[in-house]
Design an enzyme around this catalytic site. Structure first.
Site, mmCIF file in Angstrom:
data_model
loop_
_atom_site.group_PDB
_atom_site.id
_atom_site.type_symbol
_atom_site.label_atom_id
_atom_site.label_comp_id
_atom_site.label_asym_id
_atom_site.label_seq_id
_atom_site.Cartn_x
_atom_site.Cartn_y
_atom_site.Cartn_z
ATOM 1 C CB SER A 24 -0.950 0.006 1.203
ATOM 2 O OG SER A 24 -0.238 -0.082 2.415
ATOM 3 C CG HIS A 157 -41.134 21.506 -12.359
ATOM 4 N ND1 HIS A 157 -41.334 20.195 -12.002
ATOM 5 C CD2 HIS A 157 -41.829 22.239 -11.437
ATOM 6 C CE1 HIS A 157 -42.141 20.134 -10.954
ATOM 7 N NE2 HIS A 157 -42.434 21.372 -10.572
ATOM 8 C CB SER A 278 -13.812 24.471 -29.875
ATOM 9 O OG SER A 278 -13.784 23.630 -31.010
ATOM 10 C CE LYS A 284 -19.002 25.603 -28.265
ATOM 11 N NZ LYS A 284 -18.916 24.167 -28.470
ATOM 12 C CG ASN A 286 -16.457 24.763 -25.245
ATOM 13 O OD1 ASN A 286 -17.525 25.202 -25.654
ATOM 14 N ND2 ASN A 286 -15.599 24.110 -26.011
ATOM 15 C CD GLU A 291 -18.543 21.305 -20.420
ATOM 16 O OE1 GLU A 291 -19.012 20.436 -21.159
ATOM 17 O OE2 GLU A 291 -17.742 22.177 -20.822
ATOM 18 C CD GLN A 323 -2.855 -2.551 2.103
ATOM 19 O OE1 GLN A 323 -2.173 -2.874 3.079
ATOM 20 N NE2 GLN A 323 -2.618 -3.020 0.891
ATOM 21 C CE LYS A 326 -4.130 2.702 3.972
ATOM 22 N NZ LYS A 326 -5.041 1.899 4.834
HETATM 23 N N1 ARG Z 1 -1.210 -1.252 5.259
HETATM 24 C C1 ARG Z 1 -2.150 -1.782 6.168
HETATM 25 C C2 ARG Z 1 -3.503 -1.055 5.974
HETATM 26 O O1 ARG Z 1 -3.506 -0.060 5.383
HETATM 27 C C3 ARG Z 1 -1.718 -1.550 7.565
HETATM 28 C C4 ARG Z 1 -2.335 -2.499 8.540
HETATM 29 C C5 ARG Z 1 -1.813 -3.867 8.308
HETATM 30 N N2 ARG Z 1 -2.267 -4.775 9.285
HETATM 31 C C6 ARG Z 1 -2.193 -6.105 9.130
HETATM 32 N N3 ARG Z 1 -2.673 -6.803 10.098
HETATM 33 N N4 ARG Z 1 -1.691 -6.643 8.070
HETATM 34 O O2 ARG Z 1 -4.510 -1.524 6.368
#
Ligand code: ARG
Length: 458
Positions: A24, A157, A278, A284, A286, A291, A323, A326
């Site tokens: 990650s 409307h 454009s 144009k 735009n 948008e 994980q 994020k």
């Molecule tokens: N990179 C992991 C996450 O974002 C950290 C936690 C990992 N924990 C584990 N038990 N493998 O979730």
């Protein structure tokens, strides 16, 4: 790193594709600063309860500062085998301090660590988005004085409905963004409980003091249940939901202004700096930025859904699925932030096309409801008045004229209660002035609201 931190249990190295699949670091590196912040608080607590010495604490805190500097200079080499930001920082610490570095992870796990990091990160993100929303409110409110004498058609409307002071539109957006801000504040308040020290899922046998770390990190208290902590991502669901609503508000605004910039509406001119040309049609101009604000909202809405689908059906406590949280949260934050950074300048630099608006403000019978309410004041029951004005509108449409073009005699044929004073409410300008109820789009009410907003944002 010579074998991962969990080394002893494994006799074979991790498969390389698995390393690439499970890493990650490619998306959690942005947690570096909050990870260091969390680790320093943790080290201080460990020293306080005697699990490490004061000297070790100081060495750890200093080394973590140095590591963060290295990262911020872009000099840390990330490698998938070290999985995530937590392992990168810890292994750099061990490389610097040896056994002292090996003590930092005492009484915690990456499960409480990552949740702590995200909460710290999101807390900052909320503050940032809040500040940007305030800027946008300011931008709308700053148009108040220049546009206060302009009347715009209000629509339902997308059909002309009743006239409103132009500033009523601007303050409507200020209200929406105010609710967005309070939603973020709610989210911030609820998330502000410290996960740190919940360790993997069950807490620790060591004499850690979670109050200390909570306080050090600005949390209101330690969260109470380690199982809950390990599995909780409600705060991200709330955060991305709040962002999705912001994105929907931005998208609605963008859509409205895109319409207003068309030849058909012709209400608004965007500044050249926020439009594009454009490649083939020379004439144009735009509204691409608007948008894209409208288009990018899809990603924010998707991110909030992504989190719900991710969390749905997970047993307690931490599961590696989490994980992925994020990716969704950061995507939603990045998109909303990028839109909010641009939005205020677009608002401030756009120009209402007064002449064009004025030249067509008497179209669409914007004063019909005011006439109906005039009849109510003359003791005509509402439903009866509604029917009378409906008939008058049909008459006008057949004749190709406006309500105010009808003579008082013609009007009296429809309703004998009508007198000369009817012309005081007919026409868009009179009709808007006649709006006096609290929160209405009439001039007086809008001026009151504008002043309240100016004061609020000053
Ligand atoms: N990179 C992991 C996450 O974002 C950290 C936690 C990992 N924990 C584990 N038990 N493998 O979730």
């Amino acid at each position: 790193m010579a074998g991962k931190a969990w080394g002893g249990r494994f006799s074979e190295p991790t498969n390389e594709q698995v390393e690439l699949f499970t890493e990650s670091i490619s998306f959690d590196a942005r947690l570096a600063a909050v990870d260091v912040q969390g680790s320093q608080a943790h080290a201080k607590m460990l020293a306080h309860v005697g699990l490490i010495s004061d000297e070790e604490r100081d060495q750890i805190c200093t080394a973590l500062d140095d590591i963060l500097t290295t990262i911020q200079k872009g000099e840390m080499e990330y490698q998938p085998s070290l999985e995530d930001i937590h392992m990168h920082i810890e292994s750099a610490l061990i490389a610097k301090l040896g056994d002292t570095g090996r003590k930092l992870h005492t009484g915690r796990s990456r499960n409480d660590q990552v949740s702590t990091d995200i909460k710290l990160y999101i807390r900052n993100a909320i503050d940032e988005v809040d500040g940007l929303l305030e800027e946008l409110q300011r931008a709308f409110v700053s148009r108040g004085d220049q546009d206060i004498d302009i009347i715009l058609p209000g629509y339902t409307h997308l059909q002309r409905a009743q006239p409103v002071n132009a500033v009523h539109y601007w303050l409507a957006y200020a209200e929406k963004f105010e609710r967005d801000r309070t939603r973020l504040a709610d989210c911030r308040r609820r998330l502000n409980q410290s996960p740190l020290g919940a360790a993997a899922l069950a807490g620790s046998t060591l004499p850690i003091d979670r109050e200390i770390t909570a306080k050090e990190l600005g949390f209101d208290a330690p969260a109470a249940n380690s199982l809950d902590i390990s599995s909780d991502r409600d705060y991200l669901a709330e955060f991305t939901s709040a962002l999705a609503i912001i994105a929907v508000h931005l998208s609605g605004w963008a859509e409205e202004w895109i319409l207003w910039c068309t030849t058909e509406f012709g209400f608004l001119k965007l500044s050249d700096a926020y439009t594009t040309g454009s490649s083939i049609m020379p004439q144009k101009k735009n509204p691409d930025v608007l948008e894209l604000i409208r288009g990018k909202s899809a990603r924010v809405i998707a991110a909030s859904q992504q989190l719900f689908v991710l969390m749905k059906g997970l047993p307690m406590a931490y599961n590696r699925d989490l994980q992925e949280d994020k990716l969704a949260a950061f995507a939603a934050f990045d998109v909303v932030k990028s839109c909010l950074v641009l939005a205020p300048s677009i608002v401030i630099n756009a120009q209402l096309q007064r002449d064009r608006i004025e030249s067509r403000i008497e179209e669409g019978f914007l004063d019909a409801t005011a006439l109906m309410e005039y009849l109510i004041r003359k003791q005509v029951p509402m439903r009866t008045g509604h029917g009378i004005v409906g008939n008058l509108v049909a008459t006008c449409e057949a004749k190709g004229c406006r309500l105010k073009d009808l003579s008082v005699e013609e009007l009296q044929v429809a309703a004998p209660q009508i007198e000369e004073d009817v012309y005081e409410i007919l026409g868009a300008s009179n009709a808007v002035t006649a709006l006096t109820s609290y929160g209405s789009g009439g001039h007086e009410q809008v001026k009151i609201q504008l002043n309240a907003w100016k004061e609020k944002l000053s």
